[in-house]
Design a protein around this motif. Structure first.
Motif, PDB file in Angstrom:
ATOM      1  N   LEU A 182       0.836  -1.196   0.000  1.00 36.61           N
ATOM      2  CA  LEU A 182       0.000   0.000   0.000  1.00 36.61           C
ATOM      3  C   LEU A 182       0.872   1.249   0.000  1.00 36.61           C
ATOM      4  CD1 LEU A 182      -3.227   0.683   1.967  1.00 36.61           C
ATOM      5  CD2 LEU A 182      -1.348   2.304   2.157  1.00 36.61           C
ATOM      6  N   ALA A 183       1.926   1.239   0.820  1.00 36.29           N
ATOM      7  CA  ALA A 183       2.815   2.400   0.885  1.00 36.29           C
ATOM      8  C   ALA A 183       3.449   2.676  -0.471  1.00 36.29           C
ATOM      9  CB  ALA A 183       3.881   2.171   1.947  1.00 36.29           C
ATOM     10  N   GLU A 184       3.863   1.627  -1.151  1.00 38.23           N
ATOM     11  CA  GLU A 184       4.456   1.804  -2.486  1.00 38.23           C
ATOM     12  C   GLU A 184       3.424   2.367  -3.461  1.00 38.23           C
ATOM     13  OE1 GLU A 184       6.785  -0.829  -5.911  1.00 38.23           O
ATOM     14  OE2 GLU A 184       6.301  -1.718  -3.956  1.00 38.23           O
ATOM     15  N   ALA A 270      -6.906   3.069  -1.621  1.00 38.11           N
ATOM     16  CA  ALA A 270      -5.776   2.153  -1.624  1.00 38.11           C
ATOM     17  C   ALA A 270      -6.039   0.946  -0.718  1.00 38.11           C
ATOM     18  CB  ALA A 270      -4.517   2.883  -1.174  1.00 38.11           C
ATOM     19  N   LEU A 271      -6.702   1.176   0.405  1.00 38.50           N
ATOM     20  CA  LEU A 271      -7.044   0.073   1.298  1.00 38.50           C
ATOM     21  C   LEU A 271      -8.004  -0.901   0.624  1.00 38.50           C
ATOM     22  CD1 LEU A 271      -7.331   2.066   4.609  1.00 38.50           C
ATOM     23  CD2 LEU A 271      -5.961  -0.006   4.290  1.00 38.50           C
ATOM     24  N   GLN A 272      -8.920  -0.381  -0.180  1.00 35.19           N
ATOM     25  CA  GLN A 272      -9.831  -1.260  -0.906  1.00 35.19           C
ATOM     26  C   GLN A 272      -9.079  -2.146  -1.883  1.00 35.19           C
ATOM     27  OE1 GLN A 272     -12.888   0.822  -3.097  1.00 35.19           O
ATOM     28  NE2 GLN A 272     -14.267  -0.920  -3.005  1.00 35.19           N
ATOM     29  N   ARG A 273      -8.000  -1.620  -2.450  1.00 42.28           N
ATOM     30  CA  ARG A 273      -7.208  -2.407  -3.399  1.00 42.28           C
ATOM     31  C   ARG A 273      -6.323  -3.438  -2.699  1.00 42.28           C
ATOM     32  NH1 ARG A 273      -6.656   2.838  -5.648  1.00 42.28           N
ATOM     33  NH2 ARG A 273      -4.572   3.139  -4.770  1.00 42.28           N
ATOM     34  N   HIS A 274      -5.856  -3.136  -1.493  1.00 46.18           N
ATOM     35  CA  HIS A 274      -4.787  -3.948  -0.890  1.00 46.18           C
ATOM     36  C   HIS A 274      -5.195  -4.767   0.327  1.00 46.18           C
ATOM     37  CE1 HIS A 274      -1.550  -2.378  -3.394  1.00 46.18           C
ATOM     38  NE2 HIS A 274      -2.108  -1.179  -3.284  1.00 46.18           N
ATOM     39  N   SER A 275      -6.292  -4.406   0.990  1.00 43.58           N
ATOM     40  CA  SER A 275      -6.589  -5.070   2.264  1.00 43.58           C
ATOM     41  C   SER A 275      -7.540  -6.240   2.145  1.00 43.58           C
ATOM     42  CB  SER A 275      -7.162  -4.056   3.260  1.00 43.58           C
ATOM     43  OG  SER A 275      -8.416  -3.565   2.799  1.00 43.58           O
ATOM     44  N   GLY A 276      -8.049  -6.492   0.945  1.00 40.23           N
ATOM     45  CA  GLY A 276      -9.002  -7.585   0.781  1.00 40.23           C
ATOM     46  C   GLY A 276      -8.354  -8.931   0.885  1.00 40.23           C
TER      47      GLY A 276
END
Length: 276
Positions: A182-184, A270-276
């Motif tokens: 996510l940071a990247e 970004a959380l929607q893209r990465h935290s699932g």
């Protein structure tokens, strides 16, 4: 320190300061040779002090403390004789007597905290928190809702380059597995820190721009810091964007995002893209 102030926000600050002073004295008394003993003593000393003062000065209020027996269990209908159920109470103090026991037990570390928050049934806010204080004893400061800090200024990078280099507070021991990706994705750099209270306090003061947690916490881990952060004007929510809610039957509150409001949409996407 004499009698405490009666206004709840000032009382929370007073209580966090009292507990912080006791913890600093304990560190001096016991030293750091036995980390386990220092952690256990710190939890007990702070919990006992806070519980004693709440019983004296707020006897009609219910309390949810990390150090209470069975605190991590979902509330059941059975209530001990004479006890006040926090789910039927109008006011509940949500406390973490020592947030960041690992950091507390390490000499030289200042990223640990004392959390004091008050939930009220009559609160106008969605989260129900009406007062709170985060004591940072080793930093010699208390952040509170009675005098919330000013909204944190923009980073130097954002002001001079017209774009934001996000500084993202991250757990030094248990960061979410997706956080590096996510940071990247958003062009952030990670800033490792200790306790949840210290990380959210760093967002409040502008030392970092955001804090993301996923993977397990309880209400006492975030109640006081969220109370201060929202009083400051920051965004605070679950990582899916839904509201944080306190004094629930199940005290688990496993994830959260605290950040500058201008970053909320970007980080939630970004959380929607990465935290699932």
């Amino acid at each position: 320190m004499g009698s405490p102030p009666m206004i709840d926000g000032a009382f929370a600050r007073w209580l966090a300061s009292r507990a912080g002073q006791a913890l600093l004295a304990l560190r001096t008394e016991l030293g750091f040779a036995d980390a386990g003993a220092l952690k256990s003593a710190g939890d007990k000393v702070s919990h006992d002090l806070i519980r004693t003062e709440l019983a004296k000065w707020r006897p009609g209020d219910a309390v949810l403390s990390e150090e209470d027996e069975g605190s991590r269990l979902a509330w059941a209908a059975e209530v001990n004789a004479g006890a006040v159920s926090r789910l039927t109470a109008d006011r509940v103090w949500i406390i973490d007597p020592l947030d960041g026991t690992r950091e507390f037990s390490e000499e030289g570390r200042s990223d640990w905290a004392v959390h004091i928050a008050l939930w009220a049934r009559s609160a106008p806010s969605g989260h129900g928190l009406v007062a709170g204080a985060v004591g940072l004893p080793a930093q010699h400061r208390v952040l509170g809702t009675d005098y919330p800090p000013a909204y944190p200024p923009m980073t130097v990078e954002a002001a001079t380059a017209g774009e934001r280099k996000i500084r993202l507070a991250a757990s030094r021991s248990r960061p979410p597995v997706f956080l590096t990706d996510l940071a990247e994705d958003v062009g952030a750099h990670l800033v490792p820190m200790g306790s949840a209270g210290a990380k959210i306090a760093a967002v409040v003061t502008g030392e970092v721009d955001a804090y993301i947690h996923a993977g397990g916490q309880y209400e006492w881990d975030s109640a006081a810091p969220v109370a201060v952060a929202t009083a400051t004007g920051l965004h605070a929510s679950r990582i899916d964007g839904s509201a944080l809610r306190y004094n629930e039957a199940d005290p688990r509150l496993p994830d959260l995002l605290v950040c500058r409001k201008d970053l909320a949409h970007r980080l939630l996407a970004a959380l929607q893209r990465h935290s699932g």
